[in-house]
Design a protein around this motif. Structure first.
Motif, PDB file in Angstrom:
ATOM      1  N   GLU A  97      -2.824   6.666  -3.147  1.00  0.00           N
ATOM      2  CA  GLU A  97      -1.908   6.949  -4.261  1.00  0.00           C
ATOM      3  C   GLU A  97      -2.067   5.919  -5.372  1.00  0.00           C
ATOM      4  O   GLU A  97      -2.085   6.271  -6.554  1.00  0.00           O
ATOM      5  CB  GLU A  97      -0.468   6.989  -3.751  1.00  0.00           C
ATOM      6  CG  GLU A  97      -0.161   8.211  -2.914  1.00  0.00           C
ATOM      7  CD  GLU A  97       1.189   8.133  -2.206  1.00  0.00           C
ATOM      8  OE1 GLU A  97       1.912   7.128  -2.349  1.00  0.00           O
ATOM      9  OE2 GLU A  97       1.517   9.104  -1.498  1.00  0.00           O
ATOM     10  N   ALA A  98      -2.180   4.642  -5.007  1.00  0.00           N
ATOM     11  CA  ALA A  98      -2.364   3.586  -6.002  1.00  0.00           C
ATOM     12  C   ALA A  98      -3.704   3.740  -6.715  1.00  0.00           C
ATOM     13  O   ALA A  98      -3.804   3.555  -7.921  1.00  0.00           O
ATOM     14  CB  ALA A  98      -2.256   2.213  -5.339  1.00  0.00           C
TER      15      ALA A  98
ATOM     16  N   GLU B 248      -0.771   3.312   5.405  1.00  0.00           N
ATOM     17  CA  GLU B 248      -1.470   2.387   4.512  1.00  0.00           C
ATOM     18  C   GLU B 248      -2.516   3.129   3.687  1.00  0.00           C
ATOM     19  O   GLU B 248      -2.616   2.922   2.478  1.00  0.00           O
ATOM     20  CB  GLU B 248      -2.150   1.278   5.316  1.00  0.00           C
ATOM     21  CG  GLU B 248      -1.193   0.288   5.944  1.00  0.00           C
ATOM     22  CD  GLU B 248      -1.877  -0.645   6.924  1.00  0.00           C
ATOM     23  OE1 GLU B 248      -1.437  -1.790   7.024  1.00  0.00           O
ATOM     24  OE2 GLU B 248      -2.846  -0.215   7.600  1.00  0.00           O
TER      25      GLU B 248
ATOM     26  N   GLN C 214      -2.571   6.225   2.824  1.00  0.00           N
ATOM     27  CA  GLN C 214      -1.907   7.064   1.828  1.00  0.00           C
ATOM     28  C   GLN C 214      -1.442   6.220   0.636  1.00  0.00           C
ATOM     29  O   GLN C 214      -1.657   6.610  -0.514  1.00  0.00           O
ATOM     30  CB  GLN C 214      -0.720   7.787   2.454  1.00  0.00           C
ATOM     31  CG  GLN C 214      -0.025   8.718   1.475  1.00  0.00           C
ATOM     32  CD  GLN C 214       1.114   9.498   2.129  1.00  0.00           C
ATOM     33  OE1 GLN C 214       1.300   9.462   3.331  1.00  0.00           O
ATOM     34  NE2 GLN C 214       1.868  10.182   1.307  1.00  0.00           N
ATOM     35  N   ARG C 215      -0.833   5.050   0.897  1.00  0.00           N
ATOM     36  CA  ARG C 215      -0.384   4.186  -0.204  1.00  0.00           C
ATOM     37  C   ARG C 215      -1.564   3.730  -1.043  1.00  0.00           C
ATOM     38  O   ARG C 215      -1.495   3.715  -2.278  1.00  0.00           O
ATOM     39  CB  ARG C 215       0.369   2.976   0.341  1.00  0.00           C
ATOM     40  CG  ARG C 215       1.790   3.269   0.761  1.00  0.00           C
ATOM     41  CD  ARG C 215       2.606   2.001   0.986  1.00  0.00           C
ATOM     42  NE  ARG C 215       1.949   1.014   1.810  1.00  0.00           N
ATOM     43  CZ  ARG C 215       2.041   0.941   3.134  1.00  0.00           C
ATOM     44  NH1 ARG C 215       2.778   1.822   3.786  1.00  0.00           N
ATOM     45  NH2 ARG C 215       1.424  -0.005   3.804  1.00  0.00           N
ATOM     46  N   TRP C 216      -2.672   3.352  -0.391  1.00  0.00           N
ATOM     47  CA  TRP C 216      -3.852   2.914  -1.127  1.00  0.00           C
ATOM     48  C   TRP C 216      -4.415   4.042  -1.973  1.00  0.00           C
ATOM     49  O   TRP C 216      -4.788   3.841  -3.125  1.00  0.00           O
ATOM     50  CB  TRP C 216      -4.915   2.393  -0.159  1.00  0.00           C
ATOM     51  CG  TRP C 216      -4.618   1.058   0.454  1.00  0.00           C
ATOM     52  CD1 TRP C 216      -3.399   0.511   0.725  1.00  0.00           C
ATOM     53  CD2 TRP C 216      -5.581   0.103   0.885  1.00  0.00           C
ATOM     54  NE1 TRP C 216      -3.547  -0.714   1.317  1.00  0.00           N
ATOM     55  CE2 TRP C 216      -4.879  -0.994   1.424  1.00  0.00           C
ATOM     56  CE3 TRP C 216      -6.972   0.087   0.898  1.00  0.00           C
ATOM     57  CZ2 TRP C 216      -5.530  -2.113   1.947  1.00  0.00           C
ATOM     58  CZ3 TRP C 216      -7.618  -1.031   1.423  1.00  0.00           C
ATOM     59  CH2 TRP C 216      -6.895  -2.113   1.934  1.00  0.00           C
TER      60      TRP C 216
END
Length: 129
Positions: A28-29, A22, A24-26
């Motif tokens: 990246e976004a 999570e 990492q996704r945040w």
């Protein structure tokens, strides 16, 4: 609120725990948005969602399994009827508190089939004692 205007001081802190994936996704976004701080990015995303909300479920509401299409709903209903019939058979086959392993396995498979149709992770059999 714009930074530096009267009454705009932020005095509340909200903490959120994230898994590595999570986070990492945040991150990246956030990077793709051009923002430098994760907190500022989260605040903006939440505010955007709240401002764009026009009805329906509240943002962040708990979500159950997706509704079934009519064919799958009919299959699910039939599996429920089959399960009820198997439960009646089980009631008649109990002897000395033991359930025949084949019947127990069939019940388990029907239950998992119903879960799979709903998109729910199947159960794993219990370890024998």
């Amino acid at each position: 609120m714009a930074r530096g205007t009267p009454g705009s001081k932020r005095t509340h802190t909200v903490s959120v725990r994230l898994s590595d994936a999570e986070r990492q996704r945040w991150e990246e976004a956030r990077a793709a948005s051009g923002r430098k701080e994760l907190g500022a990015w989260v605040r903006t995303v939440v505010e955007d969602v709240l401002q764009d909300q026009v009805g329906g479920a509240a943002p962040g509401a708990e979500r159950g399994p997706a509704p079934l299409d009519p064919v799958s709903q009919a299959a699910y209903d039939e599996l429920c009827r089959i399960g009820a019939n198997l439960n009646q058979l089980v009631r008649y086959t109990h002897q000395d508190g033991a359930l025949h392993p084949a019947i127990e396995a069939a019940l388990f498979e029907v239950g998992n089939a119903a879960l799979a149709i709903r998109g729910i992770e199947p159960m794993r059999p219990a370890d024998p004692e």
